[in-house]
Scaffold this motif. Structure first.
Motif, PDB file in Angstrom:
ATOM      1  N   GLN A 208       8.749  12.260  37.249  1.00  9.55           N
ATOM      2  CA  GLN A 208       7.758  11.410  38.000  1.00  9.55           C
ATOM      3  C   GLN A 208       7.585  10.181  37.208  1.00  9.55           C
ATOM      4  OE1 GLN A 208       4.586  13.719  38.909  1.00  9.55           O
ATOM      5  NE2 GLN A 208       5.502  15.016  40.707  1.00  9.55           N
ATOM      6  N   GLN A 209       7.413  10.281  35.572  1.00  6.80           N
ATOM      7  CA  GLN A 209       7.132   9.213  34.761  1.00  6.80           C
ATOM      8  C   GLN A 209       8.322   8.169  34.801  1.00  6.80           C
ATOM      9  OE1 GLN A 209       6.930  10.668  30.972  1.00  6.80           O
ATOM     10  NE2 GLN A 209       4.821  11.783  31.510  1.00  6.80           N
ATOM     11  N   PRO A 210       8.115   6.901  35.177  1.00  9.10           N
ATOM     12  CA  PRO A 210       8.905   5.897  35.354  1.00  9.10           C
ATOM     13  C   PRO A 210       9.808   5.534  34.162  1.00  9.10           C
ATOM     14  CG  PRO A 210       6.821   4.677  35.122  1.00  9.10           C
ATOM     15  CD  PRO A 210       6.549   6.370  35.149  1.00  9.10           C
ATOM     16  N   GLN A 211      11.178   5.295  34.036  1.00  6.32           N
ATOM     17  CA  GLN A 211      11.989   5.088  32.923  1.00  6.32           C
ATOM     18  C   GLN A 211      11.845   3.593  32.765  1.00  6.32           C
ATOM     19  OE1 GLN A 211      13.470   7.732  31.416  1.00  6.32           O
ATOM     20  NE2 GLN A 211      12.536   9.295  32.813  1.00  6.32           N
ATOM     21  N   LEU A 212      11.778   3.431  31.553  1.00  4.49           N
ATOM     22  CA  LEU A 212      11.863   1.935  31.099  1.00  4.49           C
ATOM     23  C   LEU A 212      13.399   1.545  30.723  1.00  4.49           C
ATOM     24  CD1 LEU A 212       8.486   1.784  29.032  1.00  4.49           C
ATOM     25  CD2 LEU A 212       8.942   1.307  31.484  1.00  4.49           C
ATOM     26  N   SER A 213      13.565   0.359  31.005  1.00  4.83           N
ATOM     27  CA  SER A 213      14.782  -0.421  30.725  1.00  4.83           C
ATOM     28  C   SER A 213      14.752  -0.786  29.114  1.00  4.83           C
ATOM     29  CB  SER A 213      15.415  -1.509  31.279  1.00  4.83           C
ATOM     30  OG  SER A 213      14.357  -2.477  31.282  1.00  4.83           O
ATOM     31  N   PRO A 214      15.763  -0.804  28.231  1.00  7.33           N
ATOM     32  CA  PRO A 214      15.391  -1.159  26.971  1.00  7.33           C
ATOM     33  C   PRO A 214      14.668  -2.699  26.798  1.00  7.33           C
ATOM     34  CG  PRO A 214      17.842  -0.402  27.219  1.00  7.33           C
ATOM     35  CD  PRO A 214      17.094  -0.605  28.711  1.00  7.33           C
ATOM     36  N   GLN A 215      14.905  -3.548  27.719  1.00  8.51           N
ATOM     37  CA  GLN A 215      14.355  -4.977  27.716  1.00  8.51           C
ATOM     38  C   GLN A 215      12.811  -4.638  27.746  1.00  8.51           C
ATOM     39  OE1 GLN A 215      16.008  -7.666  30.376  1.00  8.51           O
ATOM     40  NE2 GLN A 215      14.439  -9.317  29.572  1.00  8.51           N
ATOM     41  N   GLN A 216      12.521  -3.805  28.819  1.00  7.64           N
ATOM     42  CA  GLN A 216      11.066  -3.499  29.318  1.00  7.64           C
ATOM     43  C   GLN A 216      10.485  -2.736  27.921  1.00  7.64           C
ATOM     44  OE1 GLN A 216      11.604  -1.363  32.843  1.00  7.64           O
ATOM     45  NE2 GLN A 216      11.176  -3.154  34.374  1.00  7.64           N
ATOM     46  N   ALA A 217      11.040  -1.923  27.410  1.00 10.10           N
ATOM     47  CA  ALA A 217      10.337  -1.228  26.344  1.00 10.10           C
ATOM     48  C   ALA A 217      10.225  -2.348  25.211  1.00 10.10           C
ATOM     49  CB  ALA A 217      11.579  -0.161  25.983  1.00 10.10           C
ATOM     50  N   GLN A 218      11.168  -3.113  24.865  1.00 11.79           N
ATOM     51  CA  GLN A 218      10.986  -4.041  23.899  1.00 11.79           C
ATOM     52  C   GLN A 218       9.929  -5.124  24.284  1.00 11.79           C
ATOM     53  OE1 GLN A 218      12.551  -3.977  21.090  1.00 11.79           O
ATOM     54  NE2 GLN A 218      11.482  -5.807  20.214  1.00 11.79           N
ATOM     55  N   GLN A 219       9.553  -5.588  25.443  1.00 11.09           N
ATOM     56  CA  GLN A 219       8.700  -6.373  25.843  1.00 11.09           C
ATOM     57  C   GLN A 219       7.328  -5.447  25.622  1.00 11.09           C
ATOM     58  OE1 GLN A 219       9.527  -7.258  29.834  1.00 11.09           O
ATOM     59  NE2 GLN A 219      11.003  -9.122  29.162  1.00 11.09           N
ATOM     60  N   LEU A 220       7.285  -4.238  25.935  1.00 11.27           N
ATOM     61  CA  LEU A 220       6.088  -3.342  25.736  1.00 11.27           C
ATOM     62  C   LEU A 220       5.525  -3.270  24.329  1.00 11.27           C
ATOM     63  CD1 LEU A 220       3.772  -1.599  27.051  1.00 11.27           C
ATOM     64  CD2 LEU A 220       5.385   0.290  27.017  1.00 11.27           C
ATOM     65  N   LEU A 221       6.536  -2.972  23.492  1.00  9.76           N
ATOM     66  CA  LEU A 221       6.263  -2.933  21.960  1.00  9.76           C
ATOM     67  C   LEU A 221       5.672  -4.005  21.443  1.00  9.76           C
ATOM     68  CD1 LEU A 221       6.346  -1.131  19.426  1.00  9.76           C
ATOM     69  CD2 LEU A 221       8.852  -2.015  19.450  1.00  9.76           C
ATOM     70  N   GLN A 222       6.422  -5.185  22.171  1.00 12.67           N
ATOM     71  CA  GLN A 222       6.042  -6.567  21.486  1.00 12.67           C
ATOM     72  C   GLN A 222       4.369  -6.874  22.015  1.00 12.67           C
ATOM     73  OE1 GLN A 222       7.472  -8.440  19.302  1.00 12.67           O
ATOM     74  NE2 GLN A 222       5.484  -9.934  19.386  1.00 12.67           N
ATOM     75  N   ALA A 223       3.965  -6.377  23.193  1.00 13.76           N
ATOM     76  CA  ALA A 223       2.556  -6.677  23.710  1.00 13.76           C
ATOM     77  C   ALA A 223       1.947  -5.618  22.782  1.00 13.76           C
ATOM     78  CB  ALA A 223       2.843  -6.195  25.034  1.00 13.76           C
ATOM     79  N   ILE A 224       2.090  -4.553  22.479  1.00 11.82           N
ATOM     80  CA  ILE A 224       1.275  -3.655  21.665  1.00 11.82           C
ATOM     81  C   ILE A 224       1.146  -4.171  20.408  1.00 11.82           C
ATOM     82  CG2 ILE A 224       0.862  -1.493  20.726  1.00 11.82           C
ATOM     83  CD1 ILE A 224       2.486  -0.265  23.140  1.00 11.82           C
TER      84      ILE A 224
END
Length: 252
Positions: A208-224
């Protein structure tokens, strides 16, 4: 047997063959002198000359009786039972055969023999006494046999009951063991089922948890990281203002 022997001693001379007469007379003389072993030989010599001689079998049986050889004495008397029963001394024959049976504790034969002797000579008090004695012994023997049989039957019933009780106990133990095994099996099945359910739930949650693409994961990490940087700057600013305030207080 004792009273008949006195009569039988005279019967050894009743025979058709002169040679046998001599052997039987000799045996009778030896018998009177209680030389039973020698008399045994003489009587057997007479039997070799005539194997059907009632007198030879009869006297030999009495001689064997005196030597306590009851089994052989019975055989000698039984060998001429049919012939002896037709002779004038048949009552004495049955008396002697009954005496041998008493010595062997063969109570049924003793009763039968003394009964025949009394049938031929009803006035014989000694035969009557022996008949009563043998009959009482026979009744006692039969009672003991019945009691022994009852005891054996009771023992067998007790043994059968013990075997049945043991069998029932074994069956109950087997049933208890089977029930315990079934309970353990059910518990194991429930545990396995719960584990499978938990695993399925974890898999469902993961799915059920959404799977992030590598680009989305990088953006999320940058935002954090940016958020943490902003937070750190605010903290540093507050620390600087507090330090400046404390410096003023010191100058005062």
């Amino acid at each position: 047997m004792r009273k008949v022997l006195c009569i039988i001693l005279a019967l050894g001379c009743v025979t058709a063959a002169w040679g046998q007469q001599a052997d039987l007379r000799k045996g009778n003389r030896q018998f009177k002198k209680e030389k039973y072993a020698e008399a045994d030989i003489s009587y057997r010599k007479g039997l070799m000359l005539d194997t059907t001689s009632v007198a030879a079998h009869y006297n030999l049986a009495n001689n064997l009786y005196r030597q306590q050889n009851m089994e052989e004495a019975a055989k000698q008397l039984d060998a001429v039972q049919m012939t002896a029963s037709e002779e004038k001394f048949a009552a004495d024959y049955y008396f002697n055969r009954g005496d041998v049976a008493i010595a062997q504790q063969d109570w049924q034969t003793a009763v039968n023999m003394f009964k025949e002797s009394l049938r031929l000579r009803p006035e014989d008090l000694e035969a009557k006494e022996n008949y009563i004695y043998a009959r009482n012994k026979l009744m006692e023997q039969q009672q003991n046999q019945d009691q022994n049989q009852d005891q054996q039957n009771q023992n067998q019933q007790n043994q059968d009951q013990q075997n049945q009780d043991q069998q029932n106990q074994d069956q109950n133990q087997d049933q208890d063991q089977n029930q315990d095994q079934d309970q353990n099996k059910d518990q194991n099945q429930d545990q396995n089922q719960n584990q499978n359910q938990n695993q399925d739930q974890n898999q469902d949650q993961q799915q059920q948890q959404p799977q992030l693409s590598p680009q989305q994961a990088q953006q999320l990490l940058q935002a954090i990281q940016d958020k943490e940087k902003q937070t750190q700057e605010k903290v540093d600013e507050k620390k600087a203002q507090a330090l400046k305030s404390r410096q003023k207080e010191k100058n005062w």
